[in-house]
Design a protein around this motif. Structure first.
Motif, PDB file in Angstrom:
ATOM      1  N   VAL A   1       0.861  -1.184   0.000  1.00 24.02           N
ATOM      2  CA  VAL A   1       0.000   0.000   0.000  1.00 24.02           C
ATOM      3  C   VAL A   1       0.895   1.230   0.000  1.00 24.02           C
ATOM      4  CG1 VAL A   1      -1.701   1.314   1.319  1.00 24.02           C
ATOM      5  CG2 VAL A   1      -1.902  -1.172   1.167  1.00 24.02           C
ATOM      6  N   ASN A   2       0.702   2.075  -0.985  1.00 29.09           N
ATOM      7  CA  ASN A   2       1.578   3.222  -1.205  1.00 29.09           C
ATOM      8  C   ASN A   2       1.197   4.388  -0.300  1.00 29.09           C
ATOM      9  OD1 ASN A   2       2.617   5.731  -2.640  1.00 29.09           O
ATOM     10  ND2 ASN A   2       3.403   4.153  -4.013  1.00 29.09           N
ATOM     11  N   ARG A   3       2.177   5.118   0.162  1.00 26.26           N
ATOM     12  CA  ARG A   3       1.915   6.271   1.023  1.00 26.26           C
ATOM     13  C   ARG A   3       0.992   7.294   0.379  1.00 26.26           C
ATOM     14  NH1 ARG A   3       8.102   7.357   3.248  1.00 26.26           N
ATOM     15  NH2 ARG A   3       7.971   6.040   5.117  1.00 26.26           N
ATOM     16  N   GLY A   4       0.939   7.318  -0.917  1.00 29.88           N
ATOM     17  CA  GLY A   4       0.078   8.268  -1.601  1.00 29.88           C
ATOM     18  C   GLY A   4      -1.304   7.741  -1.914  1.00 29.88           C
ATOM     19  N   ASP A   5      -1.596   6.490  -1.564  1.00 34.54           N
ATOM     20  CA  ASP A   5      -2.885   5.885  -1.878  1.00 34.54           C
ATOM     21  C   ASP A   5      -3.982   6.374  -0.930  1.00 34.54           C
ATOM     22  OD1 ASP A   5      -1.627   4.421  -3.824  1.00 34.54           O
ATOM     23  OD2 ASP A   5      -1.589   2.533  -2.680  1.00 34.54           O
ATOM     24  N   ASP A   6      -5.201   6.428  -1.449  1.00 41.21           N
ATOM     25  CA  ASP A   6      -6.347   6.737  -0.584  1.00 41.21           C
ATOM     26  C   ASP A   6      -6.464   5.723   0.544  1.00 41.21           C
ATOM     27  OD1 ASP A   6      -7.081   8.960  -2.093  1.00 41.21           O
ATOM     28  OD2 ASP A   6      -8.480   7.818  -3.343  1.00 41.21           O
ATOM     29  N   SER A   7      -6.163   4.468   0.245  1.00 45.05           N
ATOM     30  CA  SER A   7      -6.299   3.426   1.261  1.00 45.05           C
ATOM     31  C   SER A   7      -5.320   3.642   2.415  1.00 45.05           C
ATOM     32  CB  SER A   7      -6.099   2.042   0.638  1.00 45.05           C
ATOM     33  OG  SER A   7      -4.870   1.957  -0.045  1.00 45.05           O
ATOM     34  N   TYR A   8      -4.157   4.218   2.136  1.00 40.25           N
ATOM     35  CA  TYR A   8      -3.198   4.534   3.209  1.00 40.25           C
ATOM     36  C   TYR A   8      -3.813   5.569   4.157  1.00 40.25           C
ATOM     37  CZ  TYR A   8       1.305   5.702   5.399  1.00 40.25           C
ATOM     38  OH  TYR A   8       2.327   5.913   6.320  1.00 40.25           O
ATOM     39  N   ARG A   9      -4.352   6.628   3.600  1.00 41.21           N
ATOM     40  CA  ARG A   9      -4.969   7.665   4.431  1.00 41.21           C
ATOM     41  C   ARG A   9      -6.160   7.101   5.196  1.00 41.21           C
ATOM     42  NH1 ARG A   9      -9.039  11.702   4.145  1.00 41.21           N
ATOM     43  NH2 ARG A   9      -8.419  13.655   5.191  1.00 41.21           N
ATOM     44  N   ASP A  10      -6.964   6.264   4.550  1.00 44.76           N
ATOM     45  CA  ASP A  10      -8.127   5.674   5.218  1.00 44.76           C
ATOM     46  C   ASP A  10      -7.696   4.895   6.458  1.00 44.76           C
ATOM     47  OD1 ASP A  10      -9.768   6.708   3.253  1.00 44.76           O
ATOM     48  OD2 ASP A  10      -9.968   4.818   2.158  1.00 44.76           O
ATOM     49  N   VAL A  11      -6.652   4.084   6.321  1.00 45.51           N
ATOM     50  CA  VAL A  11      -6.168   3.289   7.453  1.00 45.51           C
ATOM     51  C   VAL A  11      -5.636   4.204   8.552  1.00 45.51           C
ATOM     52  CG1 VAL A  11      -4.415   1.629   8.204  1.00 45.51           C
ATOM     53  CG2 VAL A  11      -5.679   1.234   6.083  1.00 45.51           C
ATOM     54  N   ALA A  12      -4.875   5.221   8.162  1.00 45.27           N
ATOM     55  CA  ALA A  12      -4.313   6.140   9.152  1.00 45.27           C
ATOM     56  C   ALA A  12      -5.414   6.829   9.955  1.00 45.27           C
ATOM     57  CB  ALA A  12      -3.431   7.180   8.461  1.00 45.27           C
ATOM     58  N   LEU A  13      -6.459   7.296   9.280  1.00 45.17           N
ATOM     59  CA  LEU A  13      -7.539   7.994   9.975  1.00 45.17           C
ATOM     60  C   LEU A  13      -8.338   7.046  10.852  1.00 45.17           C
ATOM     61  CD1 LEU A  13      -8.804  10.508   7.261  1.00 45.17           C
ATOM     62  CD2 LEU A  13      -7.289  10.942   9.207  1.00 45.17           C
ATOM     63  N   LEU A  14      -8.514   5.803  10.404  1.00 47.77           N
ATOM     64  CA  LEU A  14      -9.210   4.827  11.243  1.00 47.77           C
ATOM     65  C   LEU A  14      -8.391   4.542  12.502  1.00 47.77           C
ATOM     66  CD1 LEU A  14     -11.511   2.782  11.722  1.00 47.77           C
ATOM     67  CD2 LEU A  14     -10.107   1.093  10.504  1.00 47.77           C
ATOM     68  N   ALA A  15      -7.088   4.317  12.349  1.00 48.96           N
ATOM     69  CA  ALA A  15      -6.231   4.040  13.502  1.00 48.96           C
ATOM     70  C   ALA A  15      -6.221   5.223  14.464  1.00 48.96           C
ATOM     71  CB  ALA A  15      -4.819   3.720  13.037  1.00 48.96           C
ATOM     72  N   ARG A  16      -6.191   6.428  13.905  1.00 49.14           N
ATOM     73  CA  ARG A  16      -6.245   7.626  14.752  1.00 49.14           C
ATOM     74  C   ARG A  16      -7.520   7.639  15.579  1.00 49.14           C
ATOM     75  NH1 ARG A  16      -9.153  12.236  13.839  1.00 49.14           N
ATOM     76  NH2 ARG A  16      -8.431  14.171  14.891  1.00 49.14           N
ATOM     77  N   GLU A  17      -8.655   7.382  14.931  1.00 43.24           N
ATOM     78  CA  GLU A  17      -9.936   7.428  15.633  1.00 43.24           C
ATOM     79  C   GLU A  17     -10.032   6.330  16.694  1.00 43.24           C
ATOM     80  OE1 GLU A  17     -13.562   8.429  17.060  1.00 43.24           O
ATOM     81  OE2 GLU A  17     -12.223   9.631  15.792  1.00 43.24           O
ATOM     82  N   LEU A  18      -9.606   5.124  16.365  1.00 46.00           N
ATOM     83  CA  LEU A  18      -9.691   4.026  17.336  1.00 46.00           C
ATOM     84  C   LEU A  18      -8.772   4.268  18.524  1.00 46.00           C
ATOM     85  CD1 LEU A  18      -9.898   0.908  14.985  1.00 46.00           C
ATOM     86  CD2 LEU A  18     -11.759   2.063  16.201  1.00 46.00           C
ATOM     87  N   THR A  19      -7.615   4.868  18.276  1.00 42.74           N
ATOM     88  CA  THR A  19      -6.720   5.207  19.384  1.00 42.74           C
ATOM     89  C   THR A  19      -7.366   6.253  20.278  1.00 42.74           C
ATOM     90  OG1 THR A  19      -4.802   4.736  17.991  1.00 42.74           O
ATOM     91  CG2 THR A  19      -4.401   6.009  19.990  1.00 42.74           C
ATOM     92  N   ARG A  20      -8.024   7.219  19.699  1.00 45.85           N
ATOM     93  CA  ARG A  20      -8.737   8.242  20.472  1.00 45.85           C
ATOM     94  C   ARG A  20      -9.858   7.628  21.310  1.00 45.85           C
ATOM     95  NH1 ARG A  20      -8.078  13.593  18.082  1.00 45.85           N
ATOM     96  NH2 ARG A  20     -10.240  14.166  18.508  1.00 45.85           N
ATOM     97  N   GLN A  21     -10.401   6.516  20.844  1.00 47.16           N
ATOM     98  CA  GLN A  21     -11.472   5.826  21.581  1.00 47.16           C
ATOM     99  C   GLN A  21     -10.944   4.910  22.677  1.00 47.16           C
ATOM    100  OE1 GLN A  21     -14.202   3.866  18.896  1.00 47.16           O
ATOM    101  NE2 GLN A  21     -14.386   5.668  17.584  1.00 47.16           N
ATOM    102  N   GLY A  22      -9.628   4.820  22.819  1.00 48.98           N
ATOM    103  CA  GLY A  22      -9.060   4.037  23.906  1.00 48.98           C
ATOM    104  C   GLY A  22      -8.543   2.666  23.527  1.00 48.98           C
ATOM    105  N   TYR A  23      -8.530   2.348  22.233  1.00 51.68           N
ATOM    106  CA  TYR A  23      -7.959   1.075  21.789  1.00 51.68           C
ATOM    107  C   TYR A  23      -6.458   1.238  21.566  1.00 51.68           C
ATOM    108  CZ  TYR A  23     -12.810  -0.275  20.890  1.00 51.68           C
ATOM    109  OH  TYR A  23     -14.144  -0.549  21.031  1.00 51.68           O
ATOM    110  N   LEU A  24      -5.742   0.149  21.709  1.00 50.68           N
ATOM    111  CA  LEU A  24      -4.323   0.130  21.385  1.00 50.68           C
ATOM    112  C   LEU A  24      -4.158  -0.612  20.072  1.00 50.68           C
ATOM    113  CD1 LEU A  24      -1.375   0.724  22.281  1.00 50.68           C
ATOM    114  CD2 LEU A  24      -1.340  -1.575  23.257  1.00 50.68           C
ATOM    115  N   ILE A  25      -3.638   0.078  19.078  1.00 50.94           N
ATOM    116  CA  ILE A  25      -3.463  -0.509  17.751  1.00 50.94           C
ATOM    117  C   ILE A  25      -2.220  -1.395  17.751  1.00 50.94           C
ATOM    118  CG2 ILE A  25      -3.035  -0.029  15.306  1.00 50.94           C
ATOM    119  CD1 ILE A  25      -5.865   0.711  16.314  1.00 50.94           C
TER     120      ILE A  25
END
Length: 365
Positions: free
Chosen positions: A87-111
């Motif tokens: 998965v390339n750093r410039g891909d939409d899927s890269y950003r999607d994963v990053a934003l999901l991980a950010r949100e789940l971490t904010r919710q108290g999960y450990l990625i």
């Protein structure tokens, strides 16, 4: 180089010790890459001597013990994010994963993820920026885009562990790739999110990314894979991937196949905006992939209907093909209490109380 026996998990600083960001061959000077070179010289996945095999096993036992202490101090709700290194750093899927991980971490999960490039890096990057706004995340992504493609280091090390002279350009590309990550990482606010990287020197030609707060790095990939799957007790998200990700999907599916009831079934989230997991790949007349895909949705349904028959729906509700963050959060939240209870049993030394500790195979399964 002797193999050390760590007493705690590695940090990015540990792995990058000796790294020279301004030297063309500076990537090869890091402690992490030095261990990989020794690993190659010692026979890689087939250690040359019993002493080497035992030394690597001893290291892995120590890192597993360090991981146990890490979990004991936190008793986290661990969510795995798995996906391909391509998965390339410039891909939409890269950003999607990053934003999901950010949100789940904010919710108290450990990625927890594999600590390598691609979707794994995106997961750790998103967790690192948990306390940043989305605009800051996008600034960091723009910095990463300076070096989007993963450098190819396969064959850059000779069998004796020395650097292959004509691969200097590839090693320099790896340095630039790492430097972009370090520059992007520095854009995060003072408070950063935690995540757990679980990489392996088996794939040492893939640089370990610098975004995780803690690393459990192994020599044995089989132990590493088991560690990733078994500790992701709150659920696993599957970004697009191929061979390695498929292995993790079906290892996870095996675990869920034998659980005692639907409450113990650990959520499986297939995450891709383009429906990667719900279609077959398409090819042109020459056999070149024109549209990637690995269709697993029917297989998951058939597998768990085979396992549970008329009761399968309660299990299948924990398998989702979605990029809807709210839906993912709801599925994970519904399982969080069970996940936390299981993790508590683990860190208190009561493993047989974990709902997935004993996977009983019935005759005919």
């Amino acid at each position: 180089m002797p193999y050390a026996n760590p007493t705690e998990l590695y940090s990015s600083a540990d792995l990058l010790a000796g790294y020279q960001p301004d030297a063309p061959m500076g990537f090869a000077s890091s402690w992490d890459f030095g261990v990989f070179r020794q690993y190659i010289a010692d026979g890689a996945a087939s250690p040359k001597t019993l002493a080497i095999r035992r030394a690597q096993a001893d290291h892995d036992a120590h890192i597993s013990e360090a991981l146990k202490h890490f979990l004991d101090n936190r008793t986290p709700k661990l969510v795995g994010i798995m996906g391909g290194h391509a998965v390339n750093r410039g891909d939409d899927s890269y950003r999607d994963v990053a934003l999901l991980a950010r949100e789940l971490t904010r919710q108290g999960y450990l990625i927890v993820s594999g600590g390598g490039p691609g979707a794994m890096e995106a997961a750790h990057m998103g967790a690192w920026f948990a306390h940043a706004d989305v605009a800051t995340v996008d600034k960091a992504l723009a910095v990463l885009a300076k070096a989007t493609a993963l450098p190819d280091l396969i064959g850059a090390i000779a069998d004796d562990g020395t650097l292959v002279p004509d691969r200097a350009d590839d090693l320099d590309a790896a340095r630039r790739w790492m430097n972009a990550a370090l520059e992007a990482r520095a854009l995060a606010p003072p408070e950063t999110g935690e995540s757990l990287g679980v990489p392996t020197w088996l794939y040492g030609q893939e640089p370990t990314v610098p975004f995780a707060s803690h690393y459990a790095k192994y020599f044995q990939n089989s132990i590493r894979e088991e560690t990733l799957i078994t500790n992701s007790r709150a659920g696993i998200v599957y970004a697009r991937g191929s061979g390695g990700t498929i292995r993790e999907i079906f290892e996870d599916a095996e675990r869920n196949y034998y659980v005692k009831d639907a409450a113990a079934f650990i959520p499986m989230i297939f995450f891709d905006r383009d429906g990667y997991w719900q279609r077959d790949a398409e090819f042109d007349a020459a056999g070149k992939v024109t549209r990637p895909g690995l269709k697993v949705d029917d297989m998951m349904t058939k597998l768990f209907r085979l396992a549970r028959g008329a009761n399968a729906d309660a299990y299948l509700r924990k398998i989702r093909f979605t990029t809807d963050t709210s839906e993912i959060s709801d599925v994970l939240a519904a399982h969080a209490a069970v996940a936390l209870q299981n993790m508590t049993h683990v860190v208190q030394g009561e493993p047989l109380k974990v709902s997935t500790a004993v996977l009983t195979r019935r005759m005919g399964d």
